[in-house]
Scaffold this motif. Structure first.
Motif, PDB file in Angstrom:
ATOM      1  N   HIS A   5       0.843  -1.163   0.108  1.00  0.00           N
ATOM      2  CA  HIS A   5       0.110   0.044   0.023  1.00  0.00           C
ATOM      3  C   HIS A   5       0.978   1.200   0.067  1.00  0.00           C
ATOM      4  O   HIS A   5       0.663   2.206  -0.625  1.00  0.00           O
ATOM      5  N   LEU A   6       1.929   1.352   1.010  1.00  0.00           N
ATOM      6  CA  LEU A   6       2.788   2.455   1.099  1.00  0.00           C
ATOM      7  C   LEU A   6       3.450   2.778  -0.357  1.00  0.00           C
ATOM      8  O   LEU A   6       3.463   3.841  -0.918  1.00  0.00           O
ATOM      9  N   ARG A  22       3.115   6.514  -5.338  1.00  0.00           N
ATOM     10  CA  ARG A  22       2.998   6.606  -6.852  1.00  0.00           C
ATOM     11  C   ARG A  22       1.670   7.242  -7.212  1.00  0.00           C
ATOM     12  O   ARG A  22       1.349   7.076  -8.367  1.00  0.00           O
ATOM     13  N   GLN A  23       0.872   7.445  -6.070  1.00  0.00           N
ATOM     14  CA  GLN A  23      -0.226   7.966  -6.309  1.00  0.00           C
ATOM     15  C   GLN A  23      -1.362   6.881  -6.949  1.00  0.00           C
ATOM     16  O   GLN A  23      -2.124   7.212  -7.730  1.00  0.00           O
ATOM     17  N   GLU A  24      -1.080   5.598  -6.517  1.00  0.00           N
ATOM     18  CA  GLU A  24      -1.922   4.702  -6.885  1.00  0.00           C
ATOM     19  C   GLU A  24      -2.612   4.078  -5.746  1.00  0.00           C
ATOM     20  O   GLU A  24      -2.145   4.159  -4.655  1.00  0.00           O
ATOM     21  N   THR A  25      -3.605   3.178  -6.020  1.00  0.00           N
ATOM     22  CA  THR A  25      -4.326   2.487  -4.970  1.00  0.00           C
ATOM     23  C   THR A  25      -4.269   1.008  -5.296  1.00  0.00           C
ATOM     24  O   THR A  25      -4.320   0.545  -6.539  1.00  0.00           O
ATOM     25  N   VAL A  26      -3.874   0.022  -4.387  1.00  0.00           N
ATOM     26  CA  VAL A  26      -3.754  -1.309  -4.389  1.00  0.00           C
ATOM     27  C   VAL A  26      -5.121  -1.956  -4.356  1.00  0.00           C
ATOM     28  O   VAL A  26      -6.073  -1.293  -3.038  1.00  0.00           O
TER      29      VAL A  26
END
Ligand SMILES: [Zn+2]
Length: 495
Positions: free
Chosen positions: A333-334, A339-343
């Motif tokens: 997650h971190l 990277r401004q992304e969501t898992v």
């Protein structure tokens, strides 16, 4: 087909006779996690044990007359868990280092106090640790035994391991001497020849030492002894501030990196180094480096789990599985948030950590043909997780999730090692906890006297670094009854 009722709670002694040597045992109607290559899970299934081995796994098994029957309904039957790195001698100081970092650990054991441990202290720690392992369903444990200052210490370590009905490997080490020194001693050779026989899968042998990265590579001599003895080497690799890529490079360049080598922690290595073992709870607290499984996945490197030492944390693999999932997922997650992304889908699954705690360990130790899964023909190391008194045992919807996130040591109902029932109905059979309590008590008394009250207290309570409290920039509005109006205050002012 006949079955025998097993004793109710409160009838000590009966369980032992019900599981007399040679009597077959069957687990009935459990959720069976085979951990075989296809990851088969069998609902409402049986596991039959005959002699030292698994005879059959399936539903509605026919069993020989006189088979002892264990009701596994509502529970999970799985292979015994495998811990590939545990400093068992340190269990005599259980919990003492709860607030340590790795630095304090090194100072306490390596520099100051490790050398005052006598053979009987090694014995005491090992005895308690071995019982603790079996009690928690850890049926195979590598004793990463680096307190063996003399062969008398080593004999004491093995004496304890032989007294407890679990599967153990002594990984011989000595932090007070270079491995090129102790491994060259004739009495070391004599000890190995005297205490170990090849082909004994109940008591194995490894050599345990770290590679410092000294370009002279003085560890070469110890690797040569290991090669000659046919003993795998287990080494703390990639430990922040202690061992690094240089050690791995030296092992590789000198031809000592074999598939049997085990790399403990392996956290701070670069991609071209090679890693095998995670001890997540340890890494999270002590600071060897970030638990590495999230990286190892990218390299397709085999992982097993271990708990390291009870001087800090608990000696069960439930905690290790939980910590590994937590550390892996939080890192995923971190990294994504950076990277401004969501898992949206976790990579690491509960099933995978259960696999690491069983087959992963077996593979790391070269015992995957012997233990690690519930398959006919393998040695019978079996754990039943079942606790009818617990509100956390049902509903049993996701058995891998149950093992990794819900189960605890107290839920280990029955443990079988090498076909022998060593725990049943939550009670140990054939392990002398009273003796362990007595000898550990003697070791604690002795160490308290050796250290004296000041060093004892200082060791357990390292200084807390001064926390920097940031000034609070926010103001709060309060109703002031005197002036009958709202007024602003700085919360940190004058506090
Ligand atoms: Zn360690």
């Amino acid at each position: 087909m006949s079955t025998a009722d097993l004793p109710a709670r409160g009838q000590p002694g009966r369980a032992e006779s019900d599981f007399a040597a040679g009597r077959p045992v069957v687990f009935r109607n459990g959720t069976v996690l085979t951990m075989n290559d296809s990851g088969q899970v069998l609902p409402d299934a049986d596991v039959l044990i005959s002699g030292e081995r698994l005879a059959a796994v399936g539903t509605g098994l026919a069993v020989p007359d006189g088979t002892a029957e264990i009701d596994a309904s509502g529970g999970i039957v799985m292979p015994g868990m495998i811990d590939t790195h545990r400093h068992m001698w340190q269990t005599a100081m259980r919990g003492y280092g709860a607030d340590w970092t790795l630095t304090q650990y090194f100072v306490w054991y390596y520099l100051n106090w490790g050398k005052v441990f006598r053979p009987q202290d090694i014995y005491a720690g090992n005895l308690l640790s071995a019982i603790e392992a079996v009690d928690a369903g850890v049926t195979t444990t590598v004793d990463w035994s680096h307190g063996l200052q003399t062969v008398e210490h080593a004999d004491a370590a093995v004496d304890a391991l032989e007294e407890v009905p679990g599967r153990f490997l002594l990984a011989y080490g000595n932090i007070q001497q270079g491995p090129w020194v102790w491994s060259a001693a004739p009495e070391f050779r004599a000890f190995v020849n005297r205490r170990f026989t090849s082909g004994n899968d109940m008591l194995g042998f490894q050599m345990a030492f770290d590679v410092t990265g000294d370009p002279e590579f003085p560890e070469r001599a110890a690797f040569e002894v290991a090669r000659e003895l046919g003993a795998p080497v287990t080494t703390h690799a990639g430990v922040w501030g202690a061992t690094n890529d240089d050690g791995i490079r030296l092992m590789h360049e000198n031809g000592f990196m074999t598939p049997a080598t085990i790399y403990v922690h392996a956290t701070t290595l670069t991609a071209d180094s090679y890693h095998r073992i995670a001890a997540t709870e340890s890494e999270q607290s002590a600071g060897q480096g970030y638990p590495p499984t999230w990286k190892l996945r990218e390299h397709g490197i085999g992982v097993s789990l271990s708990m390291d030492t009870s001087v800090w944390w608990s000696g069960d693999l439930f905690s290790a599985m939980r910590a590994t999932l937590g550390a892996d997922r939080s890192r995923e997650h971190l990294e994504a948030h950076g990277r401004q992304e969501t898992v949206t889908h976790c990579h690491l699954r509960a099933e995978q950590v259960v696999n690491w705690a069983t087959m992963g360990g077996a593979r790391a130790l070269g015992l995957d043909g012997v233990v690690g899964s519930l398959e006919p023909g393998k040695k019978a190391d079996v754990v039943l997780i079942k606790n009818d008194a617990s509100p956390v045992m049902f509903p049993l919807l996701n058995p891998f999730g149950q093992v990794a996130f819900q189960a605890q040591r107290a839920d280990v109902h029955t443990v079988v090692v090498n076909g022998r029932v060593v725990k049943h109905d939550h009670r140990l059979i054939g392990a002398n906890l009273g003796k362990a309590r007595q000898v550990v008590g003697q070791t604690v008394d002795y160490l308290m006297a050796e250290l004296g009250p000041d060093a004892w207290k200082e060791g357990m309570h390292p200084e807390v670094p001064q926390a920097k409290v940031l000034a609070n920039p926010y103001t709060y509005t309060e109703w002031d009854a005197g002036s009958a109006r709202w007024k602003s205050t700085r919360k940190d002012a004058g506090a």
